[in-house]
Design an enzyme around this catalytic site. Sequence first.
Site, PDB file in Angstrom:
ATOM      1  N   HIS A  39      47.058  37.572  37.221  1.00 28.68           N
ATOM      2  CA  HIS A  39      46.484  38.923  37.269  1.00 28.68           C
ATOM      3  C   HIS A  39      47.442  39.978  36.731  1.00 28.68           C
ATOM      4  O   HIS A  39      47.020  41.075  36.377  1.00 28.68           O
ATOM      5  CB  HIS A  39      45.959  39.260  38.679  1.00 28.68           C
ATOM      6  N   ASP A  84      45.873  31.823  40.313  1.00 31.07           N
ATOM      7  CA  ASP A  84      46.504  33.072  39.869  1.00 31.07           C
ATOM      8  C   ASP A  84      47.947  32.792  39.435  1.00 31.07           C
ATOM      9  O   ASP A  84      48.895  33.093  40.153  1.00 31.07           O
ATOM     10  CB  ASP A  84      46.444  34.093  41.016  1.00 31.07           C
ATOM     11  N   SER A 175      53.528  41.757  42.913  1.00 29.01           N
ATOM     12  CA  SER A 175      52.736  40.682  42.318  1.00 29.01           C
ATOM     13  C   SER A 175      53.514  39.910  41.272  1.00 29.01           C
ATOM     14  O   SER A 175      54.278  40.494  40.503  1.00 29.01           O
ATOM     15  CB  SER A 175      51.503  41.263  41.628  1.00 29.01           C
TER      16      SER A 175
END
Length: 218
Positions: A39, A84, A175
Amino acid sequence: IVGGTDAPRGKYPYQVSLRAPKHFCGGSISKRYVLTAAHCLVGKSKHQVTVHAGSVLLNKEEAVYNAEELIVNKNYNSIRLINDIGLIRVSKDISYTQLVQPVKLPVSNTIKAGDPVVLTGWGRIYVNGPIPNNLQQITLSIVNQQTCKFKHWGLTDSQICTFTKLGEGACDGDSGGPLVANGVQIGIVSYGHPCAVGSPNVFTRVYSFLDWIQKNQL
């Protein structure tokens, strides 16, 4: 990271900052690749992404590498947030120093609930808060998969969760960064209910993607 402390220089030599041109995600390095979350890379072009290694301070330039290729796992599902995981191939080999070192990947899936793990990142220090200049570190605990499934519907075995207490955990900008147990990267920061509001953080389980990582690091 919410509830963390300043990481000392050189303690996490595998951690990098991804920028376009501002810091947007974390990652960890091998010789020619950066491991991160899918992502983080979706919607980005290789021309805008740079990889910054060797410094715990965002405002102190050390080693900068250009992205040559962004590789997103083709099974990444942005709605379910599964698979992911992504890689950045940089335009030249990363040069190792005391402050820049590759991360070890797991050889077995032995991590269990209650195990202590270390998360690092330059994510916000509270919801909508500032990005810290100094890399943050925090020790978290692995959560039982079933417990995590109650909080995050659709969780799969290729994901892993952490939790300690309200007011501790990952936030925007963390992230793609590494979750490490005993010097081995077991997770990649994927998602959570922002931020540190009492629900587990979810990570991509690195062990589940070892084949994919190997195949894509040509």
